[in-house]
Scaffold this motif. Structure first.
Motif, PDB file in Angstrom:
ATOM      1  N   LYS A   1       0.833  -1.204   0.000  1.00 13.02           N
ATOM      2  CA  LYS A   1       0.000   0.000   0.000  1.00 13.02           C
ATOM      3  C   LYS A   1       0.870   1.257   0.000  1.00 13.02           C
ATOM      4  CE  LYS A   1      -3.184   2.710   2.799  1.00 13.02           C
ATOM      5  NZ  LYS A   1      -3.881   2.846   4.108  1.00 13.02           N
ATOM      6  N   LYS A   2       1.917   1.263   0.820  1.00 15.51           N
ATOM      7  CA  LYS A   2       2.800   2.436   0.881  1.00 15.51           C
ATOM      8  C   LYS A   2       3.475   2.674  -0.466  1.00 15.51           C
ATOM      9  CE  LYS A   2       6.759   4.396   3.355  1.00 15.51           C
ATOM     10  NZ  LYS A   2       7.408   4.806   2.084  1.00 15.51           N
ATOM     11  N   ASP A   3       3.960   1.612  -1.084  1.00 14.65           N
ATOM     12  CA  ASP A   3       4.624   1.751  -2.382  1.00 14.65           C
ATOM     13  C   ASP A   3       3.644   2.248  -3.446  1.00 14.65           C
ATOM     14  OD1 ASP A   3       6.961   0.856  -1.249  1.00 14.65           O
ATOM     15  OD2 ASP A   3       6.771  -1.203  -2.001  1.00 14.65           O
ATOM     16  N   PHE A   4       2.425   1.721  -3.430  1.00 17.22           N
ATOM     17  CA  PHE A   4       1.413   2.131  -4.402  1.00 17.22           C
ATOM     18  C   PHE A   4       1.029   3.592  -4.194  1.00 17.22           C
ATOM     19  CE2 PHE A   4      -3.117   2.443  -5.713  1.00 17.22           C
ATOM     20  CZ  PHE A   4      -2.960   2.149  -7.059  1.00 17.22           C
ATOM     21  N   ALA A   5       0.830   3.986  -2.941  1.00 22.61           N
ATOM     22  CA  ALA A   5       0.476   5.376  -2.646  1.00 22.61           C
ATOM     23  C   ALA A   5       1.601   6.318  -3.058  1.00 22.61           C
ATOM     24  CB  ALA A   5       0.169   5.536  -1.156  1.00 22.61           C
ATOM     25  N   ASP A   6       2.843   5.938  -2.791  1.00 26.30           N
ATOM     26  CA  ASP A   6       3.982   6.768  -3.203  1.00 26.30           C
ATOM     27  C   ASP A   6       4.026   6.907  -4.722  1.00 26.30           C
ATOM     28  OD1 ASP A   6       4.765   7.122  -0.599  1.00 26.30           O
ATOM     29  OD2 ASP A   6       6.370   5.616  -0.648  1.00 26.30           O
ATOM     30  N   LEU A   7       3.774   5.820  -5.421  1.00 20.69           N
ATOM     31  CA  LEU A   7       3.790   5.859  -6.883  1.00 20.69           C
ATOM     32  C   LEU A   7       2.723   6.800  -7.420  1.00 20.69           C
ATOM     33  CD1 LEU A   7       4.924   4.655  -9.542  1.00 20.69           C
ATOM     34  CD2 LEU A   7       3.205   2.841  -9.328  1.00 20.69           C
ATOM     35  N   VAL A   8       1.513   6.684  -6.874  1.00 21.03           N
ATOM     36  CA  VAL A   8       0.422   7.550  -7.330  1.00 21.03           C
ATOM     37  C   VAL A   8       0.720   9.012  -6.996  1.00 21.03           C
ATOM     38  CG1 VAL A   8      -2.010   8.150  -6.966  1.00 21.03           C
ATOM     39  CG2 VAL A   8      -1.345   5.749  -7.226  1.00 21.03           C
ATOM     40  N   MET A   9       1.132   9.280  -5.762  1.00 20.83           N
ATOM     41  CA  MET A   9       1.300  10.664  -5.322  1.00 20.83           C
ATOM     42  C   MET A   9       2.488  11.348  -5.996  1.00 20.83           C
ATOM     43  SD  MET A   9      -1.336  11.000  -3.620  1.00 20.83           S
ATOM     44  CE  MET A   9      -1.031  12.729  -3.263  1.00 20.83           C
ATOM     45  N   HIS A  10       3.385  10.593  -6.599  1.00 24.62           N
ATOM     46  CA  HIS A  10       4.509  11.208  -7.316  1.00 24.62           C
ATOM     47  C   HIS A  10       4.229  11.332  -8.813  1.00 24.62           C
ATOM     48  CE1 HIS A  10       6.682  10.540  -3.536  1.00 24.62           C
ATOM     49  NE2 HIS A  10       7.517  11.461  -3.969  1.00 24.62           N
ATOM     50  N   HIS A  11       2.964  11.134  -9.196  1.00 22.76           N
ATOM     51  CA  HIS A  11       2.545  11.367 -10.583  1.00 22.76           C
ATOM     52  C   HIS A  11       1.378  12.354 -10.645  1.00 22.76           C
ATOM     53  CE1 HIS A  11       4.945   7.785 -11.550  1.00 22.76           C
ATOM     54  NE2 HIS A  11       4.898   8.192 -12.794  1.00 22.76           N
ATOM     55  N   THR A  12       1.197  13.143  -9.589  1.00 21.38           N
ATOM     56  CA  THR A  12       0.019  14.019  -9.514  1.00 21.38           C
ATOM     57  C   THR A  12       0.145  15.286 -10.352  1.00 21.38           C
ATOM     58  OG1 THR A  12       0.940  14.921  -7.462  1.00 21.38           O
ATOM     59  CG2 THR A  12      -0.743  13.207  -7.249  1.00 21.38           C
ATOM     60  N   MET A  13       1.352  15.730 -10.634  1.00 16.68           N
ATOM     61  CA  MET A  13       1.520  16.933 -11.447  1.00 16.68           C
ATOM     62  C   MET A  13       1.151  16.639 -12.896  1.00 16.68           C
ATOM     63  SD  MET A  13       4.962  18.873 -10.090  1.00 16.68           S
ATOM     64  CE  MET A  13       4.720  20.158 -11.301  1.00 16.68           C
ATOM     65  N   VAL A  14       0.642  17.655 -13.578  1.00 18.10           N
ATOM     66  CA  VAL A  14       0.369  17.533 -15.005  1.00 18.10           C
ATOM     67  C   VAL A  14       1.320  18.451 -15.765  1.00 18.10           C
ATOM     68  CG1 VAL A  14      -2.055  16.935 -14.639  1.00 18.10           C
ATOM     69  CG2 VAL A  14      -1.416  19.333 -14.979  1.00 18.10           C
ATOM     70  N   HIS A  15       1.450  18.196 -17.037  1.00 16.87           N
ATOM     71  CA  HIS A  15       2.329  19.003 -17.874  1.00 16.87           C
ATOM     72  C   HIS A  15       1.922  20.479 -17.771  1.00 16.87           C
ATOM     73  CE1 HIS A  15       4.651  20.392 -21.296  1.00 16.87           C
ATOM     74  NE2 HIS A  15       5.189  19.181 -21.414  1.00 16.87           N
ATOM     75  N   GLU A  16       2.906  21.353 -17.612  1.00 17.80           N
ATOM     76  CA  GLU A  16       2.626  22.776 -17.409  1.00 17.80           C
ATOM     77  C   GLU A  16       1.839  23.378 -18.564  1.00 17.80           C
ATOM     78  OE1 GLU A  16       3.124  26.072 -14.666  1.00 17.80           O
ATOM     79  OE2 GLU A  16       3.275  23.893 -14.558  1.00 17.80           O
ATOM     80  N   GLN A  17       1.991  22.839 -19.764  1.00 16.84           N
ATOM     81  CA  GLN A  17       1.262  23.387 -20.903  1.00 16.84           C
ATOM     82  C   GLN A  17      -0.230  23.106 -20.833  1.00 16.84           C
ATOM     83  OE1 GLN A  17       3.561  21.761 -24.264  1.00 16.84           O
ATOM     84  NE2 GLN A  17       4.117  23.859 -24.771  1.00 16.84           N
ATOM     85  N   MET A  18      -0.657  22.203 -19.942  1.00 15.26           N
ATOM     86  CA  MET A  18      -2.087  21.974 -19.762  1.00 15.26           C
ATOM     87  C   MET A  18      -2.790  23.248 -19.314  1.00 15.26           C
ATOM     88  SD  MET A  18      -2.981  18.751 -20.436  1.00 15.26           S
ATOM     89  CE  MET A  18      -4.233  18.000 -19.417  1.00 15.26           C
ATOM     90  N   GLN A  19      -2.060  24.111 -18.600  1.00 13.94           N
ATOM     91  CA  GLN A  19      -2.655  25.383 -18.188  1.00 13.94           C
ATOM     92  C   GLN A  19      -3.019  26.237 -19.402  1.00 13.94           C
ATOM     93  OE1 GLN A  19      -0.677  27.624 -15.155  1.00 13.94           O
ATOM     94  NE2 GLN A  19       0.129  25.811 -14.095  1.00 13.94           N
ATOM     95  N   PHE A  20      -2.164  26.223 -20.420  1.00 14.26           N
ATOM     96  CA  PHE A  20      -2.444  27.016 -21.615  1.00 14.26           C
ATOM     97  C   PHE A  20      -3.593  26.405 -22.423  1.00 14.26           C
ATOM     98  CE2 PHE A  20       2.130  27.500 -20.652  1.00 14.26           C
ATOM     99  CZ  PHE A  20       2.121  28.845 -20.312  1.00 14.26           C
ATOM    100  N   PHE A  21      -3.698  25.086 -22.376  1.00 14.24           N
ATOM    101  CA  PHE A  21      -4.809  24.420 -23.043  1.00 14.24           C
ATOM    102  C   PHE A  21      -6.139  24.887 -22.455  1.00 14.24           C
ATOM    103  CE2 PHE A  21      -7.697  20.744 -23.414  1.00 14.24           C
ATOM    104  CZ  PHE A  21      -7.691  20.570 -24.789  1.00 14.24           C
TER     105      PHE A  21
END
Length: 431
Positions: free
Chosen positions: A105-125
């Motif tokens: 569970k800890k490994d899975f949560a760490d994996l998910v929480m370290h992919h939460t950012m989206v590409h900065e250009q999504m803001q311009f979209f």
């Protein structure tokens, strides 16, 4: 999947020869008749509008018994999961078939929480959308656009590529939902914080501003986490079937999930809790609790056209097992926030009492469903009504992904191609 010893025999009164069809038994639930060779042997299709009597796939993920009021995720009753697990544990279960150990569970949560950012250009979209666009319109576009930003692995026959896409969708959906909200109200986007839990992180991105530090309230976080768990999957509903149908063409998972988001937007599906809150607001505007008797009379009058939203369920014929859990959460949240005397919530609780005691509703088993209580909870948390379906989409994403993965890896899967009963013109000529 192996056929049972019993077969179905279909006979015809027009003199055509009878045919035998295999019957398959699931571990629970109704048996199914295999009609795949029906057209080849008879030249006839089945006719089942709405697919109410058709099993479109075989699945190991979610099971519903509408008569018993039972909902199982991978065999676990929803009541057990909602009380004893958090949302990320539920995500792992739906994706992998088993609950994670503490270490996993800890490994899975760490994996998910370290992919939460989206590409900065999504803001311009986002800037291409009108400020007053419905958040679900924005979210549909954002999810579909992920295929343009994360196209480093397009070979979805590769299990590792599929896993990366699954984690990205689960991790980034809260960020996209929060961005669609912040854009609509003109506030700056709040970046995720990896040291918060999945649900606390979402609430911070939704409600925080740069002006002051956001304070996490664990009671409210747990309430929203429970909403996520209760909405994570629900068998072969309209949006899940849409994801499977879109995904059956081999399209990328971002496009398939975007199709599911668009389907969920419909008021007959994911928009039900939004419609419920709109009903409560309309009653409040027209006199509130004092006029609720007149509203109930209109509901009972078949000719009035007035519908009682948030009560009864198409699948659950007795009661929605999620509703009891959501009711407990609803009262916890109202008590935590001191909203027991809020006019809208008093109205909702009065309506609940009437529906649970009035013989008209009791005899028809029109009990409050999960949408009734989840709408009240989200309103109490400060989530705008037009964001309710976005929150639903966030929760349901893991179910869509699990169903997509199961379909992709099914040896029997083919591109979806329903047939029709054609009743238009026969061949004619232009004169």
């Amino acid at each position: 999947m192996t056929p049972s010893d019993i077969k179905a025999t279909l006979s015809f009164s027009d003199g055509s020869p009878a045919i035998e069809m295999p019957i398959y038994k699931g571990t629970v639930g109704p048996d199914v008749i295999d009609i795949r060779k029906l057209y080849g042997q008879t030249g006839k299709f089945t006719y089942d509008p709405g697919f109410m009597s058709t099993a479109s796939c075989n699945s190991k993920i979610t099971f519903i018994d509408g008569d018993k009021g039972e909902l199982l995720y991978r065999g676990y009753p929803i009541e057990d999961l909602a009380v004893n697990c958090d949302f990320l544990e539920t995500c792992y279960l739906l994706l992998n078939g088993e609950l994670p150990s503490p270490e996993v569970k800890k490994d899975f949560a760490d994996l998910v929480m370290h992919h939460t950012m989206v590409h900065e250009q999504m803001q311009f979209f986002l800037r291409g959308f009108r400020r007053d666009a419905h958040p679900m319109a924005v979210l549909t576009g954002l999810v579909g656009a992920m295929a343009a930003f994360y196209h480093d692995g397009l070979d979805y026959s590769d299990a590792r590529i599929r896993e990366i896409a699954q984690i990205r969708l689960i991790a980034k959906m809260p960020t996209l939902v929060a961005m669609s909200y912040k854009y609509s109200v003109g506030q700056p986007f709040i970046y995720p914080k990896n040291d918060l839990s999945y649900t606390a992180n979402f609430m911070r991105m939704l409600f925080a501003t740069p002006c002051e530090e956001y304070v996490v309230n664990e009671v409210l976080v747990r309430a929203l986490d429970r909403i996520f768990i209760l909405h994570a999957d629900h068998e072969q509903n309209a949006s899940t079937s849409t994801v499977r149908l879109a995904g059956s063409s081999g399209t990328n998972p971002f496009a398939a999930i975007a199709a599911g988001v668009a389907c969920l937007w419909g008021p007959a599906h994911g928009g039900a809790n939004e419609a419920c809150l709109q009903m409560l607001e309309d009653i409040q505007k027209n006199g509130g609790v004092e006029k609720i008797g007149e509203f109930i009379a209109k509901v009972k009058d078949k000719d009035s056209g007035v519908r009682l939203m948030g009560f009864g369920h198409r699948v659950y014929k007795n009661f929605d097992p999620r509703a009891k859990l959501m009711r407990e959460t609803c009262y916890e949240v109202l008590n935590e926030l001191g909203l027991g005397d809020d006019p809208l919530f008093k109205l909702a609780m009065t309506l609940e009492k009437i529906a649970l005691e009035d013989e008209y509703f009791v005899s028809r088993k029109l009990y409050p469903n999960v949408d009734f209580y989840s709408g009240i909870v989200q309103r109490a948390l400060g989530i705008p009504t037009d964001m309710f379906t976005c929150v639903f989409a966030l929760a349901r994403t893991v179910g869509w992904i699990a169903q997509w993965e199961e379909m992709i890896t099914d040896a029997e899967y083919k591109i979806g191609r329903p047939r029709q009963l054609f009743n238009g013109y026969t061949t004619r000529s232009v004169k």
